[in-house]
Design a protein around this motif. Structure first.
Motif, PDB file in Angstrom:
ATOM      1  N   SER A 138      -4.287 -41.228  13.500  1.00  0.00           N
ATOM      2  CA  SER A 138      -5.461 -40.382  12.777  1.00  0.00           C
ATOM      3  C   SER A 138      -4.935 -38.932  12.992  1.00  0.00           C
ATOM      4  CB  SER A 138      -6.809 -40.669  13.642  1.00  0.00           C
ATOM      5  OG  SER A 138      -6.642 -40.218  14.761  1.00  0.00           O
ATOM      6  N   LYS A 139      -4.227 -38.161  13.629  1.00  0.00           N
ATOM      7  CA  LYS A 139      -3.903 -36.873  13.620  1.00  0.00           C
ATOM      8  C   LYS A 139      -2.432 -36.678  13.842  1.00  0.00           C
ATOM      9  CE  LYS A 139      -5.798 -32.679  16.027  1.00  0.00           C
ATOM     10  NZ  LYS A 139      -6.531 -32.469  14.757  1.00  0.00           N
ATOM     11  N   LYS A 140      -2.167 -35.719  12.957  1.00  0.00           N
ATOM     12  CA  LYS A 140      -0.603 -35.517  12.990  1.00  0.00           C
ATOM     13  C   LYS A 140      -0.556 -34.520  14.317  1.00  0.00           C
ATOM     14  CE  LYS A 140       0.537 -35.137   8.322  1.00  0.00           C
ATOM     15  NZ  LYS A 140       1.281 -34.204   7.086  1.00  0.00           N
ATOM     16  N   THR A 141       0.680 -34.996  15.015  1.00  0.00           N
ATOM     17  CA  THR A 141       0.989 -33.994  16.239  1.00  0.00           C
ATOM     18  C   THR A 141       2.564 -33.928  16.410  1.00  0.00           C
ATOM     19  OG1 THR A 141       0.979 -36.033  17.651  1.00  0.00           O
ATOM     20  CG2 THR A 141      -0.971 -34.803  17.572  1.00  0.00           C
ATOM     21  N   TYR A 142       2.714 -32.945  17.376  1.00  0.00           N
ATOM     22  CA  TYR A 142       4.329 -32.713  17.405  1.00  0.00           C
ATOM     23  C   TYR A 142       4.723 -33.887  18.525  1.00  0.00           C
ATOM     24  CZ  TYR A 142       3.267 -28.435  15.155  1.00  0.00           C
ATOM     25  OH  TYR A 142       2.981 -27.541  14.332  1.00  0.00           O
ATOM     26  N   ILE A 143       4.923 -35.006  17.976  1.00  0.00           N
ATOM     27  CA  ILE A 143       5.083 -35.958  19.070  1.00  0.00           C
ATOM     28  C   ILE A 143       6.184 -36.021  20.038  1.00  0.00           C
ATOM     29  CG2 ILE A 143       5.640 -38.477  19.209  1.00  0.00           C
ATOM     30  CD1 ILE A 143       4.954 -38.735  16.216  1.00  0.00           C
ATOM     31  N   GLN A 144       5.881 -36.230  21.332  1.00  0.00           N
ATOM     32  CA  GLN A 144       6.660 -36.011  22.259  1.00  0.00           C
ATOM     33  C   GLN A 144       7.054 -37.249  22.970  1.00  0.00           C
ATOM     34  OE1 GLN A 144       4.187 -33.702  24.831  1.00  0.00           O
ATOM     35  NE2 GLN A 144       4.635 -31.659  24.012  1.00  0.00           N
ATOM     36  N   SER A 145       6.293 -38.282  22.885  1.00  0.00           N
ATOM     37  CA  SER A 145       7.071 -39.574  23.615  1.00  0.00           C
ATOM     38  C   SER A 145       6.361 -40.637  22.581  1.00  0.00           C
ATOM     39  CB  SER A 145       6.536 -39.592  24.982  1.00  0.00           C
ATOM     40  OG  SER A 145       5.152 -39.713  25.125  1.00  0.00           O
ATOM     41  N   ILE A 146       6.913 -42.002  22.695  1.00  0.00           N
ATOM     42  CA  ILE A 146       6.110 -43.056  22.154  1.00  0.00           C
ATOM     43  C   ILE A 146       6.616 -44.176  23.077  1.00  0.00           C
ATOM     44  CG2 ILE A 146       8.422 -43.610  21.057  1.00  0.00           C
ATOM     45  CD1 ILE A 146       6.726 -44.676  18.692  1.00  0.00           C
ATOM     46  N   ASN A 147       5.337 -45.090  23.233  1.00  0.00           N
ATOM     47  CA  ASN A 147       5.294 -45.927  24.163  1.00  0.00           C
ATOM     48  C   ASN A 147       4.893 -47.402  23.401  1.00  0.00           C
ATOM     49  OD1 ASN A 147       5.599 -44.128  26.472  1.00  0.00           O
ATOM     50  ND2 ASN A 147       3.345 -43.546  26.140  1.00  0.00           N
ATOM     51  N   ILE A 148       6.058 -48.138  23.516  1.00  0.00           N
ATOM     52  CA  ILE A 148       5.973 -49.578  22.809  1.00  0.00           C
ATOM     53  C   ILE A 148       5.558 -50.521  23.682  1.00  0.00           C
ATOM     54  CG2 ILE A 148       7.072 -51.222  21.124  1.00  0.00           C
ATOM     55  CD1 ILE A 148       8.776 -48.969  20.281  1.00  0.00           C
ATOM     56  N   TYR A 149       4.181 -51.319  23.697  1.00  0.00           N
ATOM     57  CA  TYR A 149       3.838 -52.368  24.521  1.00  0.00           C
ATOM     58  C   TYR A 149       4.496 -53.712  24.053  1.00  0.00           C
ATOM     59  CZ  TYR A 149       0.759 -49.000  26.898  1.00  0.00           C
ATOM     60  OH  TYR A 149       0.344 -47.798  27.444  1.00  0.00           O
ATOM     61  N   GLU A 150       5.602 -54.251  24.661  1.00  0.00           N
ATOM     62  CA  GLU A 150       6.397 -55.454  24.284  1.00  0.00           C
ATOM     63  C   GLU A 150       5.765 -56.479  25.392  1.00  0.00           C
ATOM     64  OE1 GLU A 150      10.174 -53.964  22.390  1.00  0.00           O
ATOM     65  OE2 GLU A 150      10.355 -54.164  24.575  1.00  0.00           O
ATOM     66  N   THR A 151       5.245 -57.536  24.768  1.00  0.00           N
ATOM     67  CA  THR A 151       4.613 -58.707  25.620  1.00  0.00           C
ATOM     68  C   THR A 151       5.589 -59.989  25.553  1.00  0.00           C
ATOM     69  OG1 THR A 151       3.024 -59.027  24.030  1.00  0.00           O
ATOM     70  CG2 THR A 151       2.581 -57.482  25.850  1.00  0.00           C
ATOM     71  N   TYR A 152       6.403 -60.160  24.780  1.00  0.00           N
ATOM     72  CA  TYR A 152       7.119 -61.407  24.428  1.00  0.00           C
ATOM     73  C   TYR A 152       8.644 -61.012  23.999  1.00  0.00           C
ATOM     74  CZ  TYR A 152       7.981 -66.422  23.864  1.00  0.00           C
ATOM     75  OH  TYR A 152       8.396 -67.696  24.047  1.00  0.00           O
ATOM     76  N   ASN A 153       9.440 -61.579  24.751  1.00  0.00           N
ATOM     77  CA  ASN A 153      10.872 -61.165  24.333  1.00  0.00           C
ATOM     78  C   ASN A 153      11.236 -59.673  23.676  1.00  0.00           C
ATOM     79  OD1 ASN A 153      11.696 -63.863  24.670  1.00  0.00           O
ATOM     80  ND2 ASN A 153      10.722 -64.712  22.961  1.00  0.00           N
ATOM     81  N   GLY A 154      11.015 -58.888  24.587  1.00  0.00           N
ATOM     82  CA  GLY A 154      11.033 -57.458  24.189  1.00  0.00           C
ATOM     83  C   GLY A 154      12.676 -57.223  24.216  1.00  0.00           C
ATOM     84  N   GLY A 155      12.955 -55.911  23.899  1.00  0.00           N
ATOM     85  CA  GLY A 155      14.610 -55.545  23.689  1.00  0.00           C
ATOM     86  C   GLY A 155      15.088 -55.483  22.476  1.00  0.00           C
ATOM     87  N   SER A 156      14.207 -55.734  21.313  1.00  0.00           N
ATOM     88  CA  SER A 156      14.796 -55.908  20.076  1.00  0.00           C
ATOM     89  C   SER A 156      14.746 -54.527  19.236  1.00  0.00           C
ATOM     90  CB  SER A 156      14.326 -56.976  19.278  1.00  0.00           C
ATOM     91  OG  SER A 156      14.541 -58.389  19.994  1.00  0.00           O
ATOM     92  N   VAL A 157      13.816 -53.629  19.727  1.00  0.00           N
ATOM     93  CA  VAL A 157      13.670 -52.317  18.833  1.00  0.00           C
ATOM     94  C   VAL A 157      15.032 -51.814  18.804  1.00  0.00           C
ATOM     95  CG1 VAL A 157      12.400 -50.100  18.910  1.00  0.00           C
ATOM     96  CG2 VAL A 157      11.212 -52.166  19.147  1.00  0.00           C
ATOM     97  N   TRP A 158      15.585 -51.197  17.960  1.00  0.00           N
ATOM     98  CA  TRP A 158      16.883 -50.615  17.472  1.00  0.00           C
ATOM     99  C   TRP A 158      16.753 -48.919  16.799  1.00  0.00           C
ATOM    100  CZ3 TRP A 158      19.657 -49.116  13.286  1.00  0.00           C
ATOM    101  CH2 TRP A 158      19.532 -49.822  11.905  1.00  0.00           C
ATOM    102  N   ARG A 159      15.680 -48.709  16.075  1.00  0.00           N
ATOM    103  CA  ARG A 159      15.648 -47.653  15.675  1.00  0.00           C
ATOM    104  C   ARG A 159      14.070 -47.161  15.291  1.00  0.00           C
ATOM    105  NH1 ARG A 159      19.317 -46.389  10.799  1.00  0.00           N
ATOM    106  NH2 ARG A 159      18.292 -47.867   9.703  1.00  0.00           N
ATOM    107  N   ILE A 160      13.894 -45.761  15.614  1.00  0.00           N
ATOM    108  CA  ILE A 160      12.500 -45.236  15.279  1.00  0.00           C
ATOM    109  C   ILE A 160      12.657 -43.868  14.668  1.00  0.00           C
ATOM    110  CG2 ILE A 160      10.674 -44.165  16.570  1.00  0.00           C
ATOM    111  CD1 ILE A 160      11.354 -45.978  18.835  1.00  0.00           C
ATOM    112  N   SER A 161      11.782 -43.846  13.629  1.00  0.00           N
ATOM    113  CA  SER A 161      11.785 -42.640  12.713  1.00  0.00           C
ATOM    114  C   SER A 161      10.407 -42.152  12.476  1.00  0.00           C
ATOM    115  CB  SER A 161      12.289 -43.214  11.273  1.00  0.00           C
ATOM    116  OG  SER A 161      13.814 -43.738  11.347  1.00  0.00           O
TER     117      SER A 161
END
Length: 227
Positions: A138-161
């Motif tokens: 909802s709001k633009k910010t200077y993003i400092q961190s991102i937290n992805i909640y993985e609940t099944y077979n995590g470990g497949s994220v490879w790029r974030i933009s």
């Protein structure tokens, strides 16, 4: 709002802004402060004319009131925000359009810290190297961190933009997909993202499930940052 402003009447400046690490003149620093105040969208200081050009359209804060052709700045320490996804703007696949849909990533977690193939998360459909989801806050910010909640077979994220003000996507984290490995427990995945000098509220996450040969499920995505 956009325009050209004299900087010699502006109040205050930031010498040690984490965004502006190079040495600047007093006037340029005031221009930098104006940019910080207005949301760090776009700014250019013309030293020959002592003028600060800026574009604050779409910024997370608006400048102070006009006064004799200049923008008078208020002291601004910045506000810290924690945000959950407010909108899903794109994705490649979803298991269904209900309990395992991409829309399940909106808001705080539904399933975490539970682990397993559980309704209430976004479940990707089919094994693929080019899965993705594009989300908005909802709001633009200077993003400092991102937290992805993985609940099944995590470990497949490879790029974030993150989406820059000019509409292009800026990669803030990426790994070699050959190094991906499945995580068989729920987790909050918080990769060390690159700091960018613009406010953002749109995030693009790319996922490669060819390493898992299983369904991948994401519960929520939180960002933290300042504005």
């Amino acid at each position: 709002m956009s325009g050209k402003f004299s900087v010699d009447k502006n109040i205050g400046f930031i010498e040690n802004s984490p965004v502006f690490k190079i040495k600047k003149s007093l006037s340029a620093l005031r221009c930098a402060r104006l940019l910080v105040e207005s949301g760090l969208c776009a700014s250019f200081y013309d030293s020959t004319k002592s003028e600060c050009y800026l574009d604050t359209s779409g910024c997370c804060n608006s400048p102070g009131k006009h006064s004799i052709g200049s923008v008078r700045l208020r002291q601004y320490s910045g506000l810290f925000y924690r945000q959950w996804v407010s909108k899903v703007t794109g994705f490649k696949s979803q298991w269904d359009d209900n309990g395992w849909s991409a829309a399940q990533v909106k808001g705080p977690p539904n399933v975490y810290p539970q682990y397993g193939d559980i309704e209430g998360t976004w479940c990707l459909k089919g094994e693929s190297s080019d899965h993705y989801i594009t989300i908005e806050y909802s709001k633009k910010t200077y993003i400092q961190s991102i937290n992805i909640y993985e609940t099944y077979n995590g470990g497949s994220v490879w790029r974030i933009s993150f989406k820059a003000p000019n509409g292009t996507w800026h990669t803030v984290w990426e790994v070699n997909r050959a190094t991906l490995s499945t995580v068989t427990s729920s987790r909050i995945f918080s990769p060390p993202i690159q700091t960018v000098a613009f406010p953002a509220n749109e995030v693009h996450i790319e996922i490669d499930t060819t390493n898992t040969h299983e369904h991948y499920e994401m519960d929520a995505v939180e960002i933290t940052g300042q504005c």
